[in-house]
Write an enzyme that holds these catalytic residues in place. Structure first.
Site, PDB file in Angstrom:
ATOM      1  N   GLY A  98      87.336  63.114  11.208  1.00 59.50           N
ATOM      2  CA  GLY A  98      85.950  63.479  10.923  1.00 59.50           C
ATOM      3  C   GLY A  98      85.304  62.481   9.981  1.00 59.50           C
ATOM      4  N   ALA A  99      86.103  61.902   9.103  1.00 58.38           N
ATOM      5  CA  ALA A  99      85.555  60.927   8.160  1.00 58.38           C
ATOM      6  C   ALA A  99      85.105  59.662   8.888  1.00 58.38           C
ATOM      7  CB  ALA A  99      86.592  60.597   7.099  1.00 58.38           C
ATOM      8  N   GLY A 126      66.047  71.897 -21.595  1.00 57.74           N
ATOM      9  CA  GLY A 126      65.200  72.857 -20.906  1.00 57.74           C
ATOM     10  C   GLY A 126      64.392  72.190 -19.821  1.00 57.74           C
ATOM     11  N   GLY A 127      63.046  72.347 -19.924  1.00 57.08           N
ATOM     12  CA  GLY A 127      62.161  71.739 -18.928  1.00 57.08           C
ATOM     13  C   GLY A 127      62.360  70.247 -18.833  1.00 57.08           C
TER      14      GLY A 127
END
Lengths: 74, 471
Positions: B364-365, B138-139
């Site tokens: 692009g790499a 949880g938290g």
């Protein structure tokens, strides 16, 4: 320990098969060599063991996630 | 904040979950001082040293209500983080907690939220490391997640909702380990940076991380070249994939700390020392996915770059990349959005950052791997490296499709090779990249380490003024 399943990480074709069912392999041994992105990409065993099943033949085209082989840990 | 004296040395019969014992095992022996007296708040904080450097740490008290977090315990944690921030020292959290104290209701939720806010205040200003030794639910799950590095021991479990709630809501039957154990988070989700075999090793790994980030050292001017021939670590065949990790290891002085070794393994991110100074190494790993960048690896690398930048850690970028991984899955997975994070991270970084193209850098790499255009401090290449939009053979296959088709079948292959060689000379080879200034220099493998160190050491040091959002 659980049987290690080795899956294809990417779309590729099987260029060479270097092991057969029953073969003993060490961690880091090359099981098959795939061809993808114009590269030869070895597929290695992560641990030592024996090849259980082998699901690919040379020339076959694999999709991401296809089962290549199983390794039964030593 | 005042410190109080420490209780007498712990006895062998102590509960292994005892927070004081866990904190004492984390700090240098005998260096720990509690920041407040022990109480029933569910958390304990202390200061001490790690390999001689001052640090602060807190630990949830799993011996009380499973380490559940209430108002008082959370205040101890907030004070610890604020103390570290004030004193500019790293802060380490040791987690074993079921989450917010149910009996305290919204008061506990509010307090847990204040812990999160303190972590974000400190983000990018002081290193924050989390060690998860038991359930952090949880938290308590988001506590580690907000910090720079998350280390998990064998009993560590991180999840927002546990197996019982999962089963009642979705019908999925899963145990705690499958849901949020080391394999799940180390390999699948990327929540955890380092998985260890033992609790002791988890604490030791946190010490290594703190030492690397807190005592970064300076570059020793005369870096010794590695004894091994670096070029021999790459296969002779240029189209053969290989594991880049031996190359990373050979460049570093000693074993580094690899982050996310099993998550997005096509990019390697390692903290280590180069000629005595802490650096961050980012390397494409051709063994996995052919070394392609994809959405997960771009995001992993982007977070690493931003962390290093925030703490002033220079970067070494080892490039051997065939491009971005093509595919419908990648596009739908947000490779554009997630890949953009890596462009942003490099372009924003003010730490010295040097790129070495070992074999190839395409498309692009090429840009995303700390290209000159993104502001690289220096770009080196090994002899024979290719910097191009794509491989020469593939490029001429497109550019000269008609010419190749018209050639007699027997001569086609030879023509293709000849055109590729011509194309490489004018558009793809490392010499062309040097002419237009996107590669500064071709360096011999045997001089690589010395040149990398010199380039990084000569550049003005910098430190990015930004937080480290967990990308």
């Amino acid at each position: 320990m659980a049987v290690e399943e080795i899956h294809a990480e990417m779309v590729s074709s099987v260029w060479k098969v270097l092991v057969a069912p029953g073969a003993e392999v060490a961690a880091g041994d090359t099981l098959v060599i795939l061809e993808s992105m114009k590269m030869e990409i070895p597929v290695l065993s992560e641990r030592a063991g024996t090849i259980g099943e082998l699901h690919v033949v040379e020339g076959e085209v694999l999709q991401e996630g296809d089962l290549i082989a199983t390794v039964v840990p030593a | 904040m005042t410190t109080v004296s420490v209780a007498p040395p712990t006895t062998p019969t102590v509960d292994p979950r005892d927070p004081e014992d866990r904190l004492a095992r984390f700090f240098d022996p005998g260096s720990m001082q509690l920041l407040s007296a022990r109480d029933t708040s569910g958390a304990l904080a202390a200061r001490g040293t790690v390999a001689g450097s001052p640090a602060v740490a807190y630990c949830t008290d799993a011996t009380i209500m499973g380490g559940a977090m209430g108002l008082d315990g959370c205040r101890h944690i907030v004070d610890a983080i604020d103390t570290a921030l004030r004193e500019r020292v790293p802060v380490v959290g040791i987690w074993h907690s079921g989450g917010a104290r149910l009996a305290e209701g919204v008061t506990a939720l509010h307090a847990v939220g204040e812990v999160f806010a303190a972590m974000v205040r400190a983000s990018g200003r002081v290193p924050q490391v989390s060690v998860v030794l038991g359930p952090a639910a949880g938290g308590a799950a988001y506590g580690p997640a907000l910090t720079d590095l998350v280390i998990m021991g064998p009993a560590g479990r991180v999840f927002v909702t546990g197996p019982d709630v999962v089963r009642s809501v979705t019908g999925e039957v899963v145990d705690q380990e499958q849901l949020g154990g080391p394999d799940t988070h180390g390999r699948r989700s990327g929540v955890v940076h380092v998985v260890t075999d033992t609790e002791a090793e988890a604490l030791e790994t946190a010490r290594q991380a703190v030492d690397l980030l807190a005592a970064q050292g300076t570059f020793a001017p005369a870096a010794e070249e590695p004894a091994v021939d670096l070029m021999a670590l790459l296969p002779e065949q240029r189209n053969r994939a290989y594991d880049v990790k031996p190359l990373v290891a050979s460049l570093l002085d000693g074993p580094g700390l690899e982050l996310h070794p099993r998550f997005a393994p096509n990019v390697v991110t390692t903290l280590g020392r180069l000629a005595g100074r802490t650096v961050g190494v980012i390397a494409n790993n051709p063994l996995r996915l052919g070394g392609c960048l994809d959405s997960a690896s771009a995001e992993k690398a982007a977070r690493f770059v931003r962390m290093c930048d925030a703490f002033g850690v220079p970067l070494v970028v080892l490039v051997d990349v065939p491009g971005y991984l093509p595919g419908v899955g990648q596009e739908w997975d947000g490779v554009v959005r997630r890949g953009a994070k890596l462009l942003h991270a490099f372009a924003e970084a003010v730490v010295p950052r040097v790129t070495l193209v070992t074999r190839k850098s395409y498309g692009g790499a090429y840009i995303a791997m700390n290209a000159r255009s993104l502001g690289a401090t220096a770009v080196f290449a090994w002899p024979g490296a290719e910097v191009a939009v794509m491989g020469a053979k593939a490029a001429v296959g497109i550019l000269h499709r008609k010419k190749l088709a018209a050639a007699p079948p027997g001569e086609r292959e030879a023509l293709h090779a000849q055109l590729a060689a011509e194309h490489e000379r004018i558009a793809g080879g490392v010499n062309r990249a040097r002419e237009i200034g996107v590669v500064d220099e071709v360096v011999e493998p045997a001089q690589t380490k010395r040149r990398l160190v010199a380039a990084l050491a000569q550049a003005p040091s910098g430190r990015g003024a930004h937080g480290n959002i967990p990308l």
